[in-house]
Scaffold this motif. Structure first.
Motif, PDB file in Angstrom:
ATOM      1  N   GLY A  18      -0.400  -1.320  -9.645  1.00 53.18           N
ATOM      2  CA  GLY A  18      -1.077  -2.594  -9.532  1.00 53.18           C
ATOM      3  C   GLY A  18      -2.563  -2.400  -9.304  1.00 53.18           C
ATOM      4  N   ALA A  19      -3.308  -3.503  -9.315  1.00 50.54           N
ATOM      5  CA  ALA A  19      -4.715  -3.435  -8.921  1.00 50.54           C
ATOM      6  C   ALA A  19      -4.782  -2.981  -7.465  1.00 50.54           C
ATOM      7  CB  ALA A  19      -5.383  -4.792  -9.101  1.00 50.54           C
ATOM      8  N   TYR A  20      -3.994  -3.636  -6.632  1.00 48.53           N
ATOM      9  CA  TYR A  20      -3.658  -3.171  -5.283  1.00 48.53           C
ATOM     10  C   TYR A  20      -2.138  -3.129  -5.212  1.00 48.53           C
ATOM     11  CZ  TYR A  20      -8.476  -4.147  -3.879  1.00 48.53           C
ATOM     12  OH  TYR A  20      -9.847  -4.152  -3.779  1.00 48.53           O
ATOM     13  N   ALA A  21      -1.601  -2.167  -4.506  1.00 43.81           N
ATOM     14  CA  ALA A  21      -0.144  -2.098  -4.398  1.00 43.81           C
ATOM     15  C   ALA A  21       0.412  -3.304  -3.646  1.00 43.81           C
ATOM     16  CB  ALA A  21       0.271  -0.803  -3.706  1.00 43.81           C
ATOM     17  N   ALA A  37     -15.611  -3.016  -6.822  1.00 45.67           N
ATOM     18  CA  ALA A  37     -14.458  -2.168  -6.516  1.00 45.67           C
ATOM     19  C   ALA A  37     -14.270  -1.118  -7.591  1.00 45.67           C
ATOM     20  CB  ALA A  37     -13.201  -3.026  -6.396  1.00 45.67           C
ATOM     21  N   LYS A  38     -13.979   0.096  -7.165  1.00 41.23           N
ATOM     22  CA  LYS A  38     -13.774   1.187  -8.102  1.00 41.23           C
ATOM     23  C   LYS A  38     -12.496   1.932  -7.749  1.00 41.23           C
ATOM     24  CE  LYS A  38     -18.731   1.954  -8.813  1.00 41.23           C
ATOM     25  NZ  LYS A  38     -19.833   2.957  -8.713  1.00 41.23           N
ATOM     26  N   PRO A  39     -11.833   2.496  -8.743  1.00 37.64           N
ATOM     27  CA  PRO A  39     -10.662   3.313  -8.454  1.00 37.64           C
ATOM     28  C   PRO A  39     -11.038   4.477  -7.541  1.00 37.64           C
ATOM     29  CG  PRO A  39     -10.799   2.817 -10.787  1.00 37.64           C
ATOM     30  CD  PRO A  39     -12.090   2.374 -10.178  1.00 37.64           C
ATOM     31  N   SER A  40     -10.114   4.838  -6.654  1.00 41.21           N
ATOM     32  CA  SER A  40     -10.384   5.938  -5.733  1.00 41.21           C
ATOM     33  C   SER A  40     -10.125   7.280  -6.402  1.00 41.21           C
ATOM     34  CB  SER A  40      -9.477   5.813  -4.511  1.00 41.21           C
ATOM     35  OG  SER A  40      -8.157   6.128  -4.884  1.00 41.21           O
ATOM     36  N   ALA A  41     -10.522   8.323  -5.705  1.00 40.77           N
ATOM     37  CA  ALA A  41     -10.389   9.669  -6.265  1.00 40.77           C
ATOM     38  C   ALA A  41      -9.336  10.495  -5.552  1.00 40.77           C
ATOM     39  CB  ALA A  41     -11.731  10.390  -6.217  1.00 40.77           C
ATOM     40  N   GLY A  97      -4.809   7.099  -7.338  1.00 37.56           N
ATOM     41  CA  GLY A  97      -5.115   7.902  -6.163  1.00 37.56           C
ATOM     42  C   GLY A  97      -4.927   7.208  -4.833  1.00 37.56           C
ATOM     43  N   ASN A  98      -5.078   5.875  -4.796  1.00 33.21           N
ATOM     44  CA  ASN A  98      -4.843   5.133  -3.560  1.00 33.21           C
ATOM     45  C   ASN A  98      -3.713   4.134  -3.732  1.00 33.21           C
ATOM     46  OD1 ASN A  98      -6.319   6.241  -1.522  1.00 33.21           O
ATOM     47  ND2 ASN A  98      -8.094   4.890  -1.774  1.00 33.21           N
ATOM     48  N   SER A  99      -2.726   4.510  -4.507  1.00 29.41           N
ATOM     49  CA  SER A  99      -1.511   3.724  -4.770  1.00 29.41           C
ATOM     50  C   SER A  99      -1.767   2.630  -5.800  1.00 29.41           C
ATOM     51  CB  SER A  99      -0.918   3.146  -3.489  1.00 29.41           C
ATOM     52  OG  SER A  99       0.396   2.705  -3.700  1.00 29.41           O
ATOM     53  N   GLY A 100      -2.724   1.723  -5.544  1.00 30.95           N
ATOM     54  CA  GLY A 100      -3.191   0.781  -6.549  1.00 30.95           C
ATOM     55  C   GLY A 100      -4.514   1.263  -7.113  1.00 30.95           C
ATOM     56  N   VAL A 101      -4.942   0.654  -8.205  1.00 25.46           N
ATOM     57  CA  VAL A 101      -6.194   1.088  -8.831  1.00 25.46           C
ATOM     58  C   VAL A 101      -7.359   1.000  -7.851  1.00 25.46           C
ATOM     59  CG1 VAL A 101      -7.881   0.537 -10.635  1.00 25.46           C
ATOM     60  CG2 VAL A 101      -5.441   0.494 -11.164  1.00 25.46           C
ATOM     61  N   TYR A 102      -7.454  -0.113  -7.111  1.00 27.68           N
ATOM     62  CA  TYR A 102      -8.571  -0.329  -6.203  1.00 27.68           C
ATOM     63  C   TYR A 102      -8.226  -0.032  -4.752  1.00 27.68           C
ATOM     64  CZ  TYR A 102     -10.261  -2.726 -10.342  1.00 27.68           C
ATOM     65  OH  TYR A 102     -10.637  -3.029 -11.630  1.00 27.68           O
ATOM     66  N   SER A 157       2.953   5.207  -2.670  1.00 28.92           N
ATOM     67  CA  SER A 157       2.933   6.372  -3.548  1.00 28.92           C
ATOM     68  C   SER A 157       1.634   6.429  -4.345  1.00 28.92           C
ATOM     69  CB  SER A 157       4.120   6.301  -4.515  1.00 28.92           C
ATOM     70  OG  SER A 157       3.991   7.266  -5.538  1.00 28.92           O
ATOM     71  N   THR A 158       1.201   7.661  -4.649  1.00 25.76           N
ATOM     72  CA  THR A 158       0.021   7.867  -5.494  1.00 25.76           C
ATOM     73  C   THR A 158       0.413   8.381  -6.877  1.00 25.76           C
ATOM     74  OG1 THR A 158      -0.279  10.088  -4.573  1.00 25.76           O
ATOM     75  CG2 THR A 158      -1.462   8.293  -3.503  1.00 25.76           C
ATOM     76  N   ARG A 159       1.620   8.070  -7.308  1.00 28.73           N
ATOM     77  CA  ARG A 159       2.094   8.595  -8.599  1.00 28.73           C
ATOM     78  C   ARG A 159       1.289   8.052  -9.781  1.00 28.73           C
ATOM     79  NH1 ARG A 159       8.093   6.967  -9.737  1.00 28.73           N
ATOM     80  NH2 ARG A 159       8.372   7.744  -7.613  1.00 28.73           N
ATOM     81  N   TYR A 160       0.719   6.853  -9.656  1.00 31.24           N
ATOM     82  CA  TYR A 160      -0.065   6.276 -10.748  1.00 31.24           C
ATOM     83  C   TYR A 160      -1.568   6.310 -10.477  1.00 31.24           C
ATOM     84  CZ  TYR A 160       4.522   4.233 -11.805  1.00 31.24           C
ATOM     85  OH  TYR A 160       5.856   4.046 -12.057  1.00 31.24           O
TER      86      TYR A 160
END
Length: 349
Positions: free
Chosen positions: A285-288, A70-74, A312-317, A307-310
């Protein structure tokens, strides 16, 4: 990111003694944390009075673990205008002038106690029925801000600010729960401004509405690990109904310092069931959102804004994981990013 079962294993053992890293049997319906010592001894008991007046006539299942690849989204991050419609510092917390009360870690044992207009330095441990805390502020250095013990019911925490002093808590300097429900009855938490605690709202059943949860503070727990953080957490095995409606639930903690979810439904003490998640703003979170996993049933997730305030896909993954689309009574409808983009969860597994 790997979520550990430990943070959801031992809260109930605080009734008698602290728990070790190996954990032990639990009497609570949710047991969200790893502790190594018991709570502070009872120091006083609140009875109804003019200011406290009588009532008027925490390893998770594989489904809750980010995959190795799993990778953070863009997706671009932004705070969308739609987020202004959700609870914030102006719409939550006390509505009246407060009077200082240096209570320390106080136990309440009188049914029907109402605490109103108190600025409390300490925490409240509830051994009574139908206790109301309203228009107050609690600044805790205990495991919790407010805790309902097993066997009691009717707790209401309304229009109250619940916060803590970072570095001064009993969990290696950390503080764990703003409001904890150790029993099997529903409690109500509404219009509260909640910050600092690692697992802010911890319960398997209750009515959580119109709250602003923000500013969670990471810390290494007594076991030396980063404490997992969640704005709302449920450990499964609940016998009652959990309603999470119209809250702002923000988890700004870095995933490498323990961030878990904005809403975490984890099957740590049994299957997750009978839960409504409706009309909330989620971020971080890791996932919201952790959706309960393969055994989850009766989970309704509707009209939530991610929200994408933190990230790109709300949570990191991603926005959501561990969603059981085939579970009986599970509903996923009209959940979207703040820009209106619909969200379709991956299957649990």
């Amino acid at each position: 990111m790997r979520r550990l079962r430990g943070p959801l294993a031992c809260l109930a053992l605080l009734l008698t003694a602290g728990c070790s890293g190996s954990g032990g049997p639990s009497a609570a319906t949710h047991t969200p944390s790893t502790h190594d010592r018991p709570p502070a001894a009872e120091t006083s008991s609140a009875a109804p009075s003019a200011t406290a007046s009588p009532k008027p006539s925490p390893s998770a299942p594989a489904s809750a673990t980010a995959g190795a690849g799993a990778k953070p989204s863009a997706r671009p991050t932004a705070v969308a205008p739609v987020e202004a419609d959700f609870p914030n510092a102006r719409t939550t917390g006390p509505r009246t002038r407060l009077k200082p009360h240096a209570t320390g870690n106080m136990s309440i044992k009188t049914d029907g106690t109402v605490i109103k207009g108190w600025d409390i330095t300490g925490s409240l441990d509830i051994y009574a029925n139908n206790v109301t805390i309203v228009d107050s502020r609690i600044t805790s250095t205990n495991w919790w801000g407010v805790n309902l013990r097993p066997g009691y019911h009717g707790l209401r925490v309304l229009h109250t600010t619940i916060t803590a002093v970072p570095g001064k808590g009993p969990d290696n300097g950390g503080v764990d729960y703003a409001v904890s429900n150790m029993g099997t009855s529903s409690i109500e938490v509404g219009w509260c401004d909640i910050s600092v605690f690692g697992n802010a709202l911890s319960m398997g059943q209750g009515n959580i509405h119109d709250n602003y949860v923000h500013g969670l503070v990471p810390f290494r727990n007594a076991g030396g690990e980063w404490q997992h953080t969640d704005a709302v957490i449920s450990g499964g095995g609940n016998t009652g109904r959990l309603v999470i409606r119209h809250n702002t639930l923000l988890n700004p903690v870095d995933v490498n310092r323990g961030a878990s979810a904005s809403i975490g439904l984890f099957a740590d003490t049994g299957h997750v069931s009978n839960t409504v998640i409706d009309g909330n703003l989620l971020a971080g979170g890791a996932y919201a959102l952790y959706g309960g996993g393969e055994g989850a049933t009766g989970i309704t997730v509707t009209d939530n804004v991610f929200s994408t305030r933190y990230h790109g896909n709300s949570g990191v993954y991603g926005a959501v994981t561990a969603w059981n689309a085939e579970g009986s009574g599970n509903v996923w409808r009209n959940n979207r990013f703040a820009d209106g983009t619909p969200i379709t969860p991956e299957p649990a597994g």
